[in-house]
Design an enzyme around this catalytic site. Structure first.
Site, PDB file in Angstrom:
ATOM      1  CE  LYS A 111      -6.178  26.020  -6.873  1.00 31.82           C
ATOM      2  NZ  LYS A 111      -4.974  27.172  -6.270  1.00 31.82           N
TER       3      LYS A 111
ATOM      4  CD  GLU B 138      -2.954   1.318   2.285  1.00 35.25           C
ATOM      5  OE1 GLU B 138      -3.247   2.405   2.537  1.00 35.25           O
ATOM      6  OE2 GLU B 138      -3.443   0.146   2.589  1.00 35.25           O
TER       7      GLU B 138
ATOM      8  CB  THR C 202     -10.895   5.825   6.835  1.00 32.72           C
ATOM      9  OG1 THR C 202     -11.643   6.730   6.162  1.00 32.72           O
ATOM     10  CG2 THR C 202     -10.139   4.662   6.315  1.00 32.72           C
ATOM     11  CE  LYS C 203     -11.622   7.120  14.760  1.00 31.97           C
ATOM     12  NZ  LYS C 203     -10.848   7.684  15.998  1.00 31.97           N
TER      13      LYS C 203
ATOM     14  CG  ASP D 256      -2.738  15.661  -3.338  1.00 36.63           C
ATOM     15  OD1 ASP D 256      -3.901  16.409  -3.732  1.00 36.63           O
ATOM     16  OD2 ASP D 256      -2.112  16.704  -2.494  1.00 36.63           O
TER      17      ASP D 256
END
Length: 235
Positions: free
Chosen positions: A145, A66, A214-215, A141
């Protein structure tokens, strides 16, 4: 041209544009202590070169890699829930690496190791070809833009490199909460001749049970945000 030259040129091509921002690597005192205490067992070093899994884990098993595991909770949970597999995490930010090792140690999870290095360099120098059962890339990420879209890690050259380290029928599993990036991932992967979409052509995959919620993801669901999984199998 030699295989080494080809690999070097491919790595340089992938490496031209960074897909991550180099944030401050400063750790708290507690994080530094956790890092120092756990690195000898959990840490892997780029300079040691190609891995021999038998030496690292003491056995032969399905290897899961991962990239960009953040603070590591999800990856540790996956390793804990799949003791028959061995997991390698790659993360550039030392605080996240320190946290993952601390969580793994507290949970008694031994089937996980970690690099604190750039994934492109690790894949080029340390991960043997045709050796990985699953490659995971969760919530990278998205570079929202348009002028930054070229920085997204999921590009054709990256997908091709993943195919090199995957076993035959090994899978490349991606997830994102940004729909334009999900569509970009789909476009890149559907254009690949090395993979087959597990869910069917141009189809997103339901979140599999083995990917922990996930949270961050739970909060997004409450706010009505979507999450898109894509799973492609090497042909």
């Amino acid at each position: 041209m030699s295989d080494h030259q080809n690999e070097t040129e491919t790595t340089a091509k992938i490496r031209t544009i960074r897909s991550f921002v180099v944030r401050s690597g400063r750790m708290t005192e507690g994080q530094q202590k956790a890092y120092d205490a756990n690195w000898a067992f959990y840490g892997l070093n780029l300079e040691d070169g190609q891995l021999h899994y038998q030496d690292v884990f003491g056995r032969e098993s399905d290897i899961v890699v991962e990239v960009g595991f953040g603070m590591g909770a999800s990856l540790v949970e996956m390793a804990k829930n799949a003791p028959d597999k061995d997991f390698i995490g790659i993360e550039v930010h030392p605080p996240g690496v320190a946290k993952l090792m601390m969580l793994a140690d507290e949970a008694g999870v031994k089937n996980i190791r970690v690099f604190c290095d750039d994934a492109i360099e690790v894949m080029a120098n340390c991960i043997p070809n045709a050796s990985v059962a699953t490659f995971q890339l969760f919530f990278p990420d998205p570079w929202h833009k348009k002028r930054h879209n070229k920085r997204r890690i999921v590009q054709a050259t990256f997908a091709e490199k993943i195919a090199e380290i995957l076993k035959p029928t090994g899978t490349f599993h991606m997830a994102t909460d940004w729909q334009p990036y999900a569509e970009h991932m789909m476009e890149v992967m559907e254009a690949q001749t090395l993979y087959e979409n597990v869910a069917g052509k141009n189809t997103f995959h339901p979140r599999p049970d083995w990917r922990p919620l996930t949270k961050f993801e739970q909060r997004g669901e409450r706010l009505g945000h979507g999450v898109w999984d894509l799973i492609y199998a090497k042909k």
